[in-house]
Design an enzyme around this catalytic site. Structure first.
Site, short mmCIF file in Angstrom:
data_model
loop_
_atom_site.label_atom_id
_atom_site.label_comp_id
_atom_site.label_asym_id
_atom_site.label_seq_id
_atom_site.Cartn_x
_atom_site.Cartn_y
_atom_site.Cartn_z
N SER A 194 0.85 -1.20 0.00
CA SER A 194 0.00 0.00 0.00
C SER A 194 0.88 1.24 0.00
O SER A 194 1.90 1.27 0.69
CB SER A 194 -0.89 0.07 1.25
OG SER A 194 -1.67 1.26 1.20
N LYS B 275 -7.51 0.74 -4.34
CA LYS B 275 -7.57 -0.60 -4.92
C LYS B 275 -6.74 -1.62 -4.16
O LYS B 275 -7.16 -2.76 -3.95
CB LYS B 275 -7.11 -0.55 -6.39
CG LYS B 275 -8.21 -0.07 -7.34
CD LYS B 275 -7.69 0.29 -8.70
CE LYS B 275 -7.38 -0.92 -9.53
NZ LYS B 275 -6.93 -0.54 -10.90
N TYR C 33 -6.93 6.30 1.93
CA TYR C 33 -6.11 5.35 2.70
C TYR C 33 -6.91 4.80 3.88
O TYR C 33 -7.03 3.59 4.07
CB TYR C 33 -4.86 6.07 3.20
CG TYR C 33 -3.88 5.21 3.96
CD1 TYR C 33 -3.17 4.19 3.32
CD2 TYR C 33 -3.61 5.46 5.31
CE1 TYR C 33 -2.23 3.44 4.01
CE2 TYR C 33 -2.66 4.71 6.00
CZ TYR C 33 -1.98 3.70 5.35
OH TYR C 33 -1.05 2.95 6.04
N LYS D 163 -8.23 0.94 4.36
CA LYS D 163 -7.76 0.11 5.48
C LYS D 163 -8.93 -0.36 6.34
O LYS D 163 -8.91 -1.47 6.88
CB LYS D 163 -6.74 0.89 6.32
CG LYS D 163 -5.42 1.16 5.59
CD LYS D 163 -4.60 -0.12 5.43
CE LYS D 163 -3.22 0.15 4.86
NZ LYS D 163 -2.41 -1.06 4.70
#
Ligand code: UDP
Length: 325
Positions: free
Chosen positions: A77, A93, A147, A151
Protein backbone atom coordinates in the site's frame (compact mmCIF):
# COMPACT_ATOMS: atom_id res chain seq x y z
CA UNK A 1 10.20 -28.40 5.60
CA UNK A 2 10.58 -24.64 5.49
CA UNK A 3 7.39 -22.63 6.05
CA UNK A 4 6.47 -20.57 2.99
CA UNK A 5 5.31 -16.97 3.32
CA UNK A 6 4.07 -14.45 0.74
CA UNK A 7 4.78 -10.82 1.62
CA UNK A 8 2.97 -8.26 -0.55
CA UNK A 9 4.68 -4.88 -0.64
CA UNK A 10 7.87 -6.86 -0.02
CA UNK A 11 10.12 -4.19 -1.59
CA UNK A 12 8.71 -1.41 0.57
CA UNK A 13 9.94 0.00 3.85
CA UNK A 14 8.10 -2.37 6.19
CA UNK A 15 7.79 -5.22 3.68
CA UNK A 16 11.54 -5.43 3.14
CA UNK A 17 12.26 -5.51 6.88
CA UNK A 18 9.69 -8.31 7.19
CA UNK A 19 11.43 -10.21 4.36
CA UNK A 20 14.69 -9.92 6.32
CA UNK A 21 13.08 -11.16 9.52
CA UNK A 22 11.40 -14.18 7.96
CA UNK A 23 14.57 -15.11 6.07
CA UNK A 24 16.37 -14.93 9.43
CA UNK A 25 13.73 -17.27 10.88
CA UNK A 26 14.50 -19.71 8.01
CA UNK A 27 11.25 -19.28 6.07
CA UNK A 28 10.94 -19.48 2.30
CA UNK A 29 10.01 -15.88 1.46
CA UNK A 30 8.11 -14.81 -1.66
CA UNK A 31 8.05 -11.03 -1.98
CA UNK A 32 5.52 -9.40 -4.30
CA UNK A 33 5.58 -5.74 -5.31
CA UNK A 34 4.54 -3.58 -8.27
CA UNK A 35 7.38 -1.18 -7.38
CA UNK A 36 5.21 1.95 -7.49
CA UNK A 37 6.47 3.02 -4.08
CA UNK A 38 8.65 -0.01 -3.29
CA UNK A 39 12.31 -0.15 -4.31
CA UNK A 40 14.30 -3.23 -5.32
CA UNK A 41 17.35 -1.80 -3.55
CA UNK A 42 15.60 -2.62 -0.27
CA UNK A 43 15.74 -6.36 -1.02
CA UNK A 44 18.57 -6.76 -3.52
CA UNK A 45 20.75 -8.41 -0.85
CA UNK A 46 18.19 -11.26 -0.67
CA UNK A 47 18.12 -12.20 -4.37
CA UNK A 48 21.11 -14.51 -4.07
CA UNK A 49 19.37 -16.67 -1.46
CA UNK A 50 17.70 -19.93 -2.58
CA UNK A 51 14.85 -19.37 -0.12
CA UNK A 52 13.91 -15.95 -1.53
CA UNK A 53 11.80 -15.18 -4.61
CA UNK A 54 10.49 -11.92 -6.01
CA UNK A 55 7.36 -11.44 -8.14
CA UNK A 56 6.99 -8.10 -9.90
CA UNK A 57 3.21 -7.99 -9.77
CA UNK A 58 0.32 -5.73 -8.77
CA UNK A 59 -1.62 -7.45 -5.98
CA UNK A 60 -4.78 -5.57 -7.02
CA UNK A 61 -4.84 -7.92 -10.02
CA UNK A 62 -5.38 -11.69 -9.78
CA UNK A 63 -2.48 -13.35 -7.92
CA UNK A 64 -1.05 -16.73 -8.76
CA UNK A 65 1.63 -18.30 -6.56
CA UNK A 66 2.64 -21.88 -7.33
CA UNK A 67 3.25 -24.33 -4.49
CA UNK A 68 2.17 -24.30 -0.87
CA UNK A 69 1.74 -21.20 1.25
CA UNK A 70 1.55 -21.20 5.04
CA UNK A 71 1.27 -17.46 5.58
CA UNK A 72 0.37 -14.30 3.66
CA UNK A 73 1.29 -10.83 4.90
CA UNK A 74 -0.55 -8.04 3.07
CA UNK A 75 1.73 -5.01 3.31
CA UNK A 76 1.32 -3.57 -0.17
CA UNK A 77 0.00 0.00 0.00
CA UNK A 78 1.10 3.56 -0.54
CA UNK A 79 1.54 4.92 2.97
CA UNK A 80 2.26 8.63 3.04
CA UNK A 81 0.00 11.66 2.59
CA UNK A 82 1.86 12.65 -0.61
CA UNK A 83 1.17 9.19 -2.05
CA UNK A 84 -2.54 9.43 -1.23
CA UNK A 85 -2.78 12.68 -3.19
CA UNK A 86 -0.78 11.40 -6.15
CA UNK A 87 -2.15 7.87 -6.39
CA UNK A 88 -5.53 7.85 -4.67
CA UNK A 89 -7.17 5.17 -6.85
CA UNK A 90 -4.30 2.70 -6.48
CA UNK A 91 -4.37 3.32 -2.73
CA UNK A 92 -8.07 2.38 -2.64
CA UNK A 93 -7.57 -0.60 -4.92
CA UNK A 94 -4.70 -2.21 -3.07
CA UNK A 95 -6.59 -2.02 0.23
CA UNK A 96 -9.80 -3.44 -1.25
CA UNK A 97 -9.14 -5.54 -4.39
CA UNK A 98 -5.66 -6.41 -3.09
CA UNK A 99 -6.86 -7.91 0.17
CA UNK A 100 -9.68 -9.72 -1.60
CA UNK A 101 -7.11 -11.44 -3.83
CA UNK A 102 -4.93 -12.30 -0.83
CA UNK A 103 -7.87 -13.76 1.10
CA UNK A 104 -8.95 -15.80 -1.92
CA UNK A 105 -5.43 -17.12 -2.35
CA UNK A 106 -5.28 -17.93 1.38
CA UNK A 107 -8.46 -20.02 1.14
CA UNK A 108 -7.08 -22.05 -1.74
CA UNK A 109 -3.75 -22.59 0.02
CA UNK A 110 -5.07 -22.98 3.56
CA UNK A 111 -2.78 -20.13 4.60
CA UNK A 112 -3.04 -17.73 7.54
CA UNK A 113 -3.35 -14.04 6.55
CA UNK A 114 -2.02 -11.06 8.48
CA UNK A 115 -3.01 -7.61 7.25
CA UNK A 116 -1.27 -4.30 7.82
CA UNK A 117 -3.90 -1.99 9.21
CA UNK A 118 -3.10 1.38 10.66
CA UNK A 119 -3.70 3.94 13.37
CA UNK A 120 -5.29 5.98 10.54
CA UNK A 121 -8.44 3.90 11.00
CA UNK A 122 -8.88 5.92 14.22
CA UNK A 123 -8.80 9.12 12.09
CA UNK A 124 -8.43 12.33 14.11
CA UNK A 125 -9.13 10.50 17.35
CA UNK A 126 -11.52 11.76 20.01
CA UNK A 127 -10.16 9.39 22.66
CA UNK A 128 -6.57 9.37 23.82
CA UNK A 129 -4.59 7.12 23.85
CA UNK A 130 -6.29 4.94 21.25
CA UNK A 131 -7.18 1.39 22.20
CA UNK A 132 -8.53 -1.25 19.86
CA UNK A 133 -12.14 -0.77 21.00
CA UNK A 134 -12.25 2.80 19.68
CA UNK A 135 -14.14 3.04 16.36
CA UNK A 136 -12.46 6.18 15.10
CA UNK A 137 -13.26 9.61 13.71
CA UNK A 138 -12.54 9.44 9.99
CA UNK A 139 -13.46 11.82 7.16
CA UNK A 140 -14.22 9.45 4.26
CA UNK A 141 -13.92 12.12 1.57
CA UNK A 142 -10.91 14.05 2.91
CA UNK A 143 -7.38 13.72 1.52
CA UNK A 144 -6.59 10.80 3.84
CA UNK A 145 -9.95 9.11 3.18
CA UNK A 146 -8.60 6.96 0.34
CA UNK A 147 -6.11 5.35 2.70
CA UNK A 148 -8.20 5.33 5.88
CA UNK A 149 -11.30 3.88 4.25
CA UNK A 150 -9.33 1.31 2.24
CA UNK A 151 -7.76 0.11 5.48
CA UNK A 152 -11.12 0.06 7.26
CA UNK A 153 -12.61 -1.93 4.40
CA UNK A 154 -9.61 -4.24 4.54
CA UNK A 155 -10.27 -4.96 8.22
CA UNK A 156 -13.98 -5.58 7.51
CA UNK A 157 -13.21 -7.92 4.61
CA UNK A 158 -10.61 -9.82 6.62
CA UNK A 159 -13.01 -10.26 9.54
CA UNK A 160 -15.73 -11.45 7.14
CA UNK A 161 -13.42 -14.15 5.76
CA UNK A 162 -12.58 -15.10 9.32
CA UNK A 163 -16.16 -15.38 10.54
CA UNK A 164 -17.83 -16.64 7.33
CA UNK A 165 -15.11 -18.89 5.90
CA UNK A 166 -13.29 -19.69 9.14
CA UNK A 167 -10.04 -18.40 7.64
CA UNK A 168 -7.18 -17.80 10.07
CA UNK A 169 -6.57 -14.05 10.09
CA UNK A 170 -4.57 -11.48 12.06
CA UNK A 171 -4.90 -7.69 12.07
CA UNK A 172 -2.10 -5.39 13.15
CA UNK A 173 -2.84 -1.67 13.57
CA UNK A 174 0.46 0.01 12.92
CA UNK A 175 1.26 3.41 14.43
CA UNK A 176 3.95 5.75 13.05
CA UNK A 177 7.06 3.71 12.39
CA UNK A 178 10.51 4.83 11.27
CA UNK A 179 13.87 3.40 10.36
CA UNK A 180 16.27 2.74 7.49
CA UNK A 181 14.68 2.32 4.01
CA UNK A 182 12.01 4.97 4.51
CA UNK A 183 11.80 7.00 1.33
CA UNK A 184 13.63 10.26 1.72
CA UNK A 185 11.16 12.56 -0.04
CA UNK A 186 7.81 10.92 0.60
CA UNK A 187 6.56 13.81 2.73
CA UNK A 188 6.60 12.03 6.06
CA UNK A 189 7.87 14.07 8.98
CA UNK A 190 11.04 12.14 9.77
CA UNK A 191 12.52 11.77 6.27
CA UNK A 192 11.37 15.33 5.49
CA UNK A 193 13.25 16.75 8.49
CA UNK A 194 16.41 14.66 7.97
CA UNK A 195 16.40 15.41 4.23
CA UNK A 196 16.04 19.12 4.92
CA UNK A 197 18.88 19.01 7.45
CA UNK A 198 21.14 17.16 4.98
CA UNK A 199 20.35 19.65 2.19
CA UNK A 200 20.95 22.62 4.49
CA UNK A 201 17.31 23.74 4.39
CA UNK A 202 15.10 24.88 7.24
CA UNK A 203 12.84 22.21 8.78
CA UNK A 204 9.18 22.68 7.82
CA UNK A 205 6.83 22.08 10.75
CA UNK A 206 3.18 22.04 9.74
CA UNK A 207 0.72 24.04 11.86
CA UNK A 208 2.11 25.23 15.20
CA UNK A 209 3.81 21.86 15.75
CA UNK A 210 1.69 21.04 18.81
CA UNK A 211 0.21 17.95 17.15
CA UNK A 212 1.64 14.74 18.61
CA UNK A 213 2.81 11.42 17.23
CA UNK A 214 4.46 8.36 18.81
CA UNK A 215 7.30 6.90 16.76
CA UNK A 216 8.19 3.20 16.81
CA UNK A 217 11.51 1.85 15.52
CA UNK A 218 11.04 -0.62 12.70
CA UNK A 219 12.76 -3.58 14.44
CA UNK A 220 10.32 -3.32 17.35
CA UNK A 221 7.37 -3.22 14.97
CA UNK A 222 8.59 -6.25 13.03
CA UNK A 223 8.97 -8.19 16.25
CA UNK A 224 5.38 -7.36 17.25
CA UNK A 225 4.11 -8.49 13.84
CA UNK A 226 6.09 -11.73 14.06
CA UNK A 227 4.58 -12.51 17.45
CA UNK A 228 1.06 -11.64 16.30
CA UNK A 229 1.33 -13.84 13.22
CA UNK A 230 2.32 -16.84 15.33
CA UNK A 231 -0.29 -16.12 18.02
CA UNK A 232 -3.85 -17.46 17.95
CA UNK A 233 -5.45 -14.01 18.29
CA UNK A 234 -7.78 -12.83 15.49
CA UNK A 235 -8.87 -9.44 16.88
CA UNK A 236 -6.96 -6.25 15.94
CA UNK A 237 -3.80 -5.44 17.92
CA UNK A 238 -2.13 -2.02 18.13
CA UNK A 239 1.60 -2.13 17.60
CA UNK A 240 3.45 1.12 18.18
CA UNK A 241 5.56 3.02 20.64
CA UNK A 242 3.46 4.81 23.29
CA UNK A 243 6.04 7.53 23.93
CA UNK A 244 4.41 10.67 22.57
CA UNK A 245 6.16 13.79 21.30
CA UNK A 246 5.00 17.03 19.66
CA UNK A 247 6.12 17.51 16.07
CA UNK A 248 7.89 20.73 17.04
CA UNK A 249 9.97 18.94 19.70
CA UNK A 250 10.60 16.15 17.21
CA UNK A 251 11.99 18.66 14.69
CA UNK A 252 14.22 20.07 17.43
CA UNK A 253 15.52 16.54 18.14
CA UNK A 254 16.43 16.16 14.47
CA UNK A 255 18.22 19.52 14.53
CA UNK A 256 20.30 18.32 17.49
CA UNK A 257 20.93 14.89 15.99
CA UNK A 258 22.11 16.22 12.63
CA UNK A 259 23.98 19.22 14.05
CA UNK A 260 22.42 21.40 11.34
CA UNK A 261 22.53 25.16 11.80
CA UNK A 262 19.10 25.44 10.15
CA UNK A 263 15.98 26.33 12.11
CA UNK A 264 12.33 25.34 12.30
CA UNK A 265 9.94 27.22 10.00
CA UNK A 266 6.17 26.92 10.06
CA UNK A 267 3.87 25.94 7.18
CA UNK A 268 0.05 25.51 7.07
CA UNK A 269 -1.32 22.37 8.65
CA UNK A 270 -2.62 19.94 5.99
CA UNK A 271 -6.36 19.19 6.04
CA UNK A 272 -7.48 16.47 8.50
CA UNK A 273 -4.02 16.14 10.03
CA UNK A 274 -4.67 14.26 13.31
CA UNK A 275 -4.03 16.44 16.37
CA UNK A 276 -2.77 13.66 18.57
CA UNK A 277 -1.91 10.02 18.29
CA UNK A 278 -0.60 7.50 20.80
CA UNK A 279 -1.26 3.77 20.96
CA UNK A 280 -2.64 2.01 23.98
CA UNK A 281 -0.55 -1.17 23.80
CA UNK A 282 -2.09 -3.02 26.76
CA UNK A 283 -3.43 -5.72 24.43
CA UNK A 284 -0.07 -6.31 22.71
CA UNK A 285 1.59 -6.56 26.14
CA UNK A 286 -0.97 -9.01 27.51
CA UNK A 287 -1.49 -11.20 24.46
CA UNK A 288 1.88 -11.10 22.74
CA UNK A 289 4.19 -10.24 25.64
CA UNK A 290 5.40 -7.41 23.39
CA UNK A 291 6.54 -3.89 24.05
CA UNK A 292 9.00 -1.65 22.21
CA UNK A 293 12.63 -1.79 23.30
CA UNK A 294 14.49 0.67 21.09
CA UNK A 295 14.78 4.19 22.53
CA UNK A 296 14.08 7.04 20.13
CA UNK A 297 17.63 8.42 20.43
CA UNK A 298 19.09 5.08 19.35
CA UNK A 299 16.57 4.48 16.55
CA UNK A 300 16.97 8.00 15.18
CA UNK A 301 20.75 7.62 15.15
CA UNK A 302 20.51 4.42 13.08
CA UNK A 303 18.02 6.03 10.71
CA UNK A 304 20.21 9.11 10.28
CA UNK A 305 23.23 6.89 9.50
CA UNK A 306 21.17 5.22 6.78
CA UNK A 307 20.08 8.49 5.17
CA UNK A 308 23.65 9.81 5.33
CA UNK A 309 24.92 6.70 3.54
CA UNK A 310 22.69 7.31 0.49
CA UNK A 311 24.23 8.88 -2.63
CA UNK A 312 23.82 12.65 -2.64
CA UNK A 313 21.60 12.51 -5.73
CA UNK A 314 18.95 10.75 -3.58
CA UNK A 315 18.57 13.90 -1.52
CA UNK A 316 17.14 15.70 -4.53
CA UNK A 317 15.17 12.86 -6.10
CA UNK A 318 11.41 13.19 -6.52
CA UNK A 319 9.54 10.64 -4.39
CA UNK A 320 8.22 8.89 -7.51
CA UNK A 321 10.58 8.26 -10.38
CA UNK A 322 8.15 6.57 -12.74
CA UNK A 323 4.72 6.96 -14.19
CA UNK A 324 1.90 5.33 -12.30
CA UNK A 325 -0.15 2.64 -13.96
N1 UDP B 1 4.85 17.15 9.31
C1 UDP B 1 5.51 18.34 9.44
N2 UDP B 1 6.44 18.69 8.50
C2 UDP B 1 6.73 17.90 7.42
C3 UDP B 1 6.06 16.67 7.30
C4 UDP B 1 5.12 16.32 8.25
O1 UDP B 1 5.29 19.09 10.41
O2 UDP B 1 7.59 18.31 6.61
C5 UDP B 1 3.84 16.78 10.32
C6 UDP B 1 2.51 16.30 9.76
O3 UDP B 1 1.66 17.39 9.47
C7 UDP B 1 1.98 15.44 10.89
C8 UDP B 1 3.26 14.87 11.53
O4 UDP B 1 4.34 15.69 11.06
O5 UDP B 1 1.33 16.23 11.84
C9 UDP B 1 3.55 13.43 11.15
O6 UDP B 1 3.47 13.34 9.76
P1 UDP B 1 3.71 11.98 8.96
O7 UDP B 1 3.38 12.26 7.54
O8 UDP B 1 5.06 11.48 9.27
O9 UDP B 1 2.68 10.95 9.59
P2 UDP B 1 1.09 10.97 9.81
O10 UDP B 1 0.57 12.39 9.75
O11 UDP B 1 0.52 10.12 8.75
O12 UDP B 1 0.97 10.41 11.16
Amino acid sequence: MRKRILITGGAGFLGSHLCDRFIKEDFHVIAMDNLITGDLRNIEHLFKLPNFEFYHHDVSKFIHVPGDLDYILHFASPASPIDYLKIPIQTLKVGSLGIHNCLGLARVKGARVLIASTSEIYGDPLVHPQNEDYWGNVNPIGPRGVYDEAKRFQEAMTMAYHTYHGLETRIVRIFNTYGPRMRLNDGRALPAFIGQALRGEDLTVFGDGSQTRSFCYVDDLVDGIYRLLLSDYAQPVNIGNPIEITIKDFAEEIIKLTGTSQKVIYRPLPKDDPKQRKPDITRAKEILGWEPKVERAEGLKKTYEYFKSLPESELFREPHGREFN
